[in-house]
Design a protein around this motif. Structure first.
Motif, PDB file in Angstrom:
ATOM      1  N   ARG A 168       0.842  -1.346  -0.267  1.00  0.00           N
ATOM      2  CA  ARG A 168      -0.387   0.071  -0.180  1.00  0.00           C
ATOM      3  C   ARG A 168       1.442   1.188  -0.133  1.00  0.00           C
ATOM      4  NH1 ARG A 168      -5.052   0.907   3.586  1.00  0.00           N
ATOM      5  NH2 ARG A 168      -3.665  -0.135   6.159  1.00  0.00           N
ATOM      6  N   HIS A 169       0.476   1.993  -0.821  1.00  0.00           N
ATOM      7  CA  HIS A 169       1.427   3.516  -1.224  1.00  0.00           C
ATOM      8  C   HIS A 169       0.149   4.588  -1.369  1.00  0.00           C
ATOM      9  CE1 HIS A 169       4.964   5.622  -3.182  1.00  0.00           C
ATOM     10  NE2 HIS A 169       4.257   6.200  -1.177  1.00  0.00           N
ATOM     11  N   LYS A 170       0.481   5.741   0.084  1.00  0.00           N
ATOM     12  CA  LYS A 170      -0.766   6.755  -0.598  1.00  0.00           C
ATOM     13  C   LYS A 170      -0.016   7.849   0.142  1.00  0.00           C
ATOM     14  CE  LYS A 170      -4.284   3.171   1.060  1.00  0.00           C
ATOM     15  NZ  LYS A 170      -5.618   3.866  -0.756  1.00  0.00           N
ATOM     16  N   LYS A 171      -1.007   9.400   0.600  1.00  0.00           N
ATOM     17  CA  LYS A 171      -0.222  10.319   0.533  1.00  0.00           C
ATOM     18  C   LYS A 171      -0.366  10.187   1.789  1.00  0.00           C
ATOM     19  CE  LYS A 171       0.282  13.600  -1.591  1.00  0.00           C
ATOM     20  NZ  LYS A 171       1.988  14.606  -1.721  1.00  0.00           N
ATOM     21  N   LEU A 172       1.058  11.302   2.901  1.00  0.00           N
ATOM     22  CA  LEU A 172       0.940  11.544   4.378  1.00  0.00           C
ATOM     23  C   LEU A 172       0.029  13.054   4.138  1.00  0.00           C
ATOM     24  CD1 LEU A 172       1.691  10.573   7.197  1.00  0.00           C
ATOM     25  CD2 LEU A 172       3.516  11.668   6.603  1.00  0.00           C
ATOM     26  N   ASP A 173       0.770  13.679   3.569  1.00  0.00           N
ATOM     27  CA  ASP A 173       0.408  15.178   3.852  1.00  0.00           C
ATOM     28  C   ASP A 173       0.711  15.546   2.393  1.00  0.00           C
ATOM     29  OD1 ASP A 173       2.873  15.798   4.047  1.00  0.00           O
ATOM     30  OD2 ASP A 173       2.931  15.998   6.166  1.00  0.00           O
ATOM     31  N   ALA A 174       0.664  17.147   2.772  1.00  0.00           N
ATOM     32  CA  ALA A 174       0.714  17.231   1.081  1.00  0.00           C
ATOM     33  C   ALA A 174       2.164  17.755   0.672  1.00  0.00           C
ATOM     34  CB  ALA A 174       0.884  19.344   1.279  1.00  0.00           C
ATOM     35  N   ARG A 175       3.638  16.900   1.494  1.00  0.00           N
ATOM     36  CA  ARG A 175       4.869  17.000   0.931  1.00  0.00           C
ATOM     37  C   ARG A 175       4.733  14.778   0.839  1.00  0.00           C
ATOM     38  NH1 ARG A 175       9.779  19.636   3.794  1.00  0.00           N
ATOM     39  NH2 ARG A 175      11.451  17.663   3.099  1.00  0.00           N
ATOM     40  N   GLY A 176       4.448  14.998   1.747  1.00  0.00           N
ATOM     41  CA  GLY A 176       4.952  12.962   1.522  1.00  0.00           C
ATOM     42  C   GLY A 176       4.020  12.263   1.848  1.00  0.00           C
ATOM     43  N   THR A 177       4.157  10.817   1.406  1.00  0.00           N
ATOM     44  CA  THR A 177       4.048   9.553   1.891  1.00  0.00           C
ATOM     45  C   THR A 177       4.230   8.345   2.876  1.00  0.00           C
ATOM     46  OG1 THR A 177       5.426   8.679  -0.127  1.00  0.00           O
ATOM     47  CG2 THR A 177       3.778  10.065  -0.820  1.00  0.00           C
ATOM     48  N   TRP A 178       3.001   7.636   3.030  1.00  0.00           N
ATOM     49  CA  TRP A 178       3.532   6.409   3.746  1.00  0.00           C
ATOM     50  C   TRP A 178       3.210   5.452   3.153  1.00  0.00           C
ATOM     51  CZ3 TRP A 178      -0.412   3.145   4.332  1.00  0.00           C
ATOM     52  CH2 TRP A 178      -1.527   4.011   3.921  1.00  0.00           C
ATOM     53  N   CYS A 179       4.112   4.208   2.578  1.00  0.00           N
ATOM     54  CA  CYS A 179       3.782   3.268   2.003  1.00  0.00           C
ATOM     55  C   CYS A 179       4.507   1.596   3.418  1.00  0.00           C
ATOM     56  CB  CYS A 179       5.383   3.302   1.555  1.00  0.00           C
ATOM     57  SG  CYS A 179       5.150   0.996   0.170  1.00  0.00           S
ATOM     58  N   TYR A 180       3.787   0.789   2.706  1.00  0.00           N
ATOM     59  CA  TYR A 180       3.397  -0.798   3.414  1.00  0.00           C
ATOM     60  C   TYR A 180       4.709  -1.424   1.553  1.00  0.00           C
ATOM     61  CZ  TYR A 180       0.936  -0.468   7.761  1.00  0.00           C
ATOM     62  OH  TYR A 180       0.576   0.325   8.157  1.00  0.00           O
ATOM     63  N   PRO A 181       5.241  -1.964   1.739  1.00  0.00           N
ATOM     64  CA  PRO A 181       5.684  -2.821   0.683  1.00  0.00           C
ATOM     65  C   PRO A 181       5.087  -4.283   0.493  1.00  0.00           C
ATOM     66  CG  PRO A 181       7.823  -2.867   2.348  1.00  0.00           C
ATOM     67  CD  PRO A 181       6.425  -1.926   3.050  1.00  0.00           C
ATOM     68  N   GLY A 182       4.480  -4.408   1.972  1.00  0.00           N
ATOM     69  CA  GLY A 182       4.372  -6.142   2.161  1.00  0.00           C
ATOM     70  C   GLY A 182       4.842  -6.931   2.219  1.00  0.00           C
TER      71      GLY A 182
END
Length: 379
Positions: A197-211
């Motif tokens: 899963r890879h989604k927006k964290l805020d206007a600057r960054g993202t968060w990601c689970y590689p699985g």
């Protein structure tokens, strides 16, 4: 600059719920071999750093032979920096490093950085920084270090993301996204969830689970691998998922309603369903839909034909038997009496179908083995 983001290897996992002892051992070796192949990939593709975001082990400290092998792999890849945090499966205590490596007599390579239970920081370049913390089951205030705005800031954590919690860590390994927003984080490298899963964290960054790098059960079907980050200075130019698993799990459904009640027709439909799946993979097929000829299929034969084609295969039976009670109104046989009695009972459709299947099989002198078997989704 290139970085690999990976997590949840669960090395030395038993994998013996459904597999034979020999096949389970093969799968464990394959997973360790896949880690070695990832390090080779990193060398061949000029990767600068590998982020190991927790649960390198499955049940605490890794076997000593595995520890020595991993540390040798990492140490030999001296041009690559490795960063590691502990996950909830890693056994964190004073005698371990990263929750899965024992301290006694074991040399940690210079290119391996393990972040402990307080915030750690490492500069990969003048404009790329990596921060990490092993939560180790403790509930702590979600305090985030101050980061340089002109850097590309990567934060490594292992746990379940939350929008509401006011703490970090704890029994549920909570990661409150609200506390991480607006803190100049560019990439939140997570571990714990076994699906990408890879989604927006805020206007600057993202968060990601590689699985997880390889599926271990039928709740982890589809492609698995790692994430490859590509940076140009303090800007990310790409974050791509790289499929890398040696085997894939497939959870399929076969509706028998329209294929007729014969064994040959069912076998042909089953073959068509799995035709394009590689023989090295693991397959589960669930029979569903309505069946008018109760207990009319030899499921053990069909499962055997399926198992001969793949590394592992199983058949589950979720068919609903469609029986018209009026067909048995004048039937004075034991079979007719049984059907009429069951049809009058206060049962759900699924319960009635199961009772009819077992009862009619018994009356026909057949052994109705239970499908699906015990054990849930785990292989």
């Amino acid at each position: 600059m290139k970085l690999i983001h990976t997590a949840d290897w669960h090395l030395a996992s038993p994998m013996e719920c459904r597999l034979s002892k020999e096949k389970a051992e093969l799968r464990r070796r394959e997973l360790l071999s896949q880690f070695a192949d990832m390090v080779t990939y990193a060398k061949e593709h000029s990767v600068d750093a590998v982020l190991l975001c927790g649960d390198l082990s499955d049940d605490g400290v890794l076997p000593h032979e595995t520890q020595d092998y991993l540390l040798s792999l990492i140490g030999d890849a001296s041009s690559i920096r490795f960063f590691m945090i502990a996950g909830n499966h890693d056994r964190w205590n004073a005698n371990t490093v990263g929750g899965c490596l024992t301290r006694s007599g074991r040399q940690i390579p210079d290119n391996l950085t393990v972040f402990g239970d307080t915030w750690g920081h490492a500069a990969v370049s003048d404009c790329v920084s990596i921060w990490g913390r092993s939560l180790t089951g403790k509930a702590i205030p979600p305090e985030i270090p101050t980061m340089r705005r002109d850097c590309y800031n990567i934060v490594m954590l292992h746990g379940e993301i939350s929008e509401s919690s006011a703490v970090m860590g704890g029994e549920g390994e909570c990661i409150p996204l609200g506390a991480l927003r607006g803190r100049d984080i560019d990439y939140l490298a997570l571990g714990h969830e076994h699906a990408f899963r890879h989604k927006k964290l805020d206007a600057r960054g993202t968060w990601c689970y590689p699985g997880c790098p390889a599926g271990r059960g039928f709740d982890e079907c589809g492609q698995h691998g790692f994430v490859l980050l590509t940076l140009d200075g303090n800007h990310c130019t790409g974050a791509s998922f790289v499929p890398f698993a040696k085997r894939t799990l497939h959870d399929l459904r076969l509706d028998v309603t329209s294929i007729g009640g014969g064994l040959y027709e069912a076998e042909q439909a089953l073959g068509s369903l799995v035709r394009d799946i590689p023989r090295a993979d693991l397959v589960r097929v669930t029979l569903c839909g309505k069946e008018t000829a109760a207990a009319g299929l030899d499921l053990r034969y069909l499962e055997g034909r399926l198992a001969a084609q793949f590394f592992y295969a199983e058949l589950c039976d979720r068919r609903m038997f469609s029986i018209d009670a009026s067909d048995y109104t004048g039937d004075i046989s034991l079979r007719g009496a049984f059907v009429r009695t069951v049809m009058e009972m206060a049962l759900s459709d699924e319960e009635r179908s199961a009772v009819l299947r077992c009862g009619l099989a018994a009356l026909d002198g057949k052994n109705d083995d239970t499908f699906p078997r015990e054990g849930g989704d785990t292989v």
